[in-house]
Design a protein around this motif. Structure first.
Motif: not given
Length: 150
Positions: A97-101, A103-104, A108-109
């Motif tokens: 669910g957070n993959w796109q976020w 990558q951008d 944030g991790l």
């Protein structure tokens, strides 16, 4: 009931009691977070995830997390297995669910709330599965003394 509970916890080695306590804290926090999300947003609390299956799963955690808490609190082996299954699915769903976020904004991790703590807790639960399964298997209820009838 209280005596049996004390015996089950007392029958565990110290390391297992600590691991079980961490499970309880982690799943209680998760249950509270999901309850709060549902209170704030209702069934649409997870609408930010485009996949309906992920939305349904995150809603189901409002039931699964407390179930894990109860089973682990009573030192039940199915609770250990359920905890691992829930965390494998939870970590997977969060990464999907957070993959796109991610990558951008890979930095944030590193935030203290979100994907990193969920992933670390999931790894902890899965890594402790087999040792905890073995030690909880050794804890059996002692037969109760039977009072002679008069």
């Amino acid at each position: 009931m209280g005596v049996q509970l004390r015996e089950r916890w007392g029958g565990q080695p110290l390391w297992a009691r600590w691991v079980l306590a961490v499970y309880l804290i982690g799943f209680l926090e998760g249950a509270c977070a999901h309850f709060l999300d549902l209170i704030r947003g209702g069934f649409h609390a997870y609408a930010a995830f485009p996949q309906v299956s992920l939305q349904a799963f995150f809603i189901s955690l409002a039931v699964l997390d407390p179930l894990v808490v109860v089973l682990v609190a009573f030192v039940r082996r199915p609770g250990v297995w359920l905890a691992s299954g829930v965390m494998v699915l939870d970590v997977s769903a969060n990464w999907i669910g957070n993959w796109q976020w991610l990558q951008d904004d890979p930095a944030g991790l590193l935030r203290p709330v979100g994907l990193l703590p969920i992933t670390l807790f999931g790894l902890f639960v899965v890594a402790s599965l087999i040792p905890l399964h073995r030690t909880t298997a050794m804890t059996r209820r002692k037969p109760q003394a039977v009072m002679p009838s008069r």
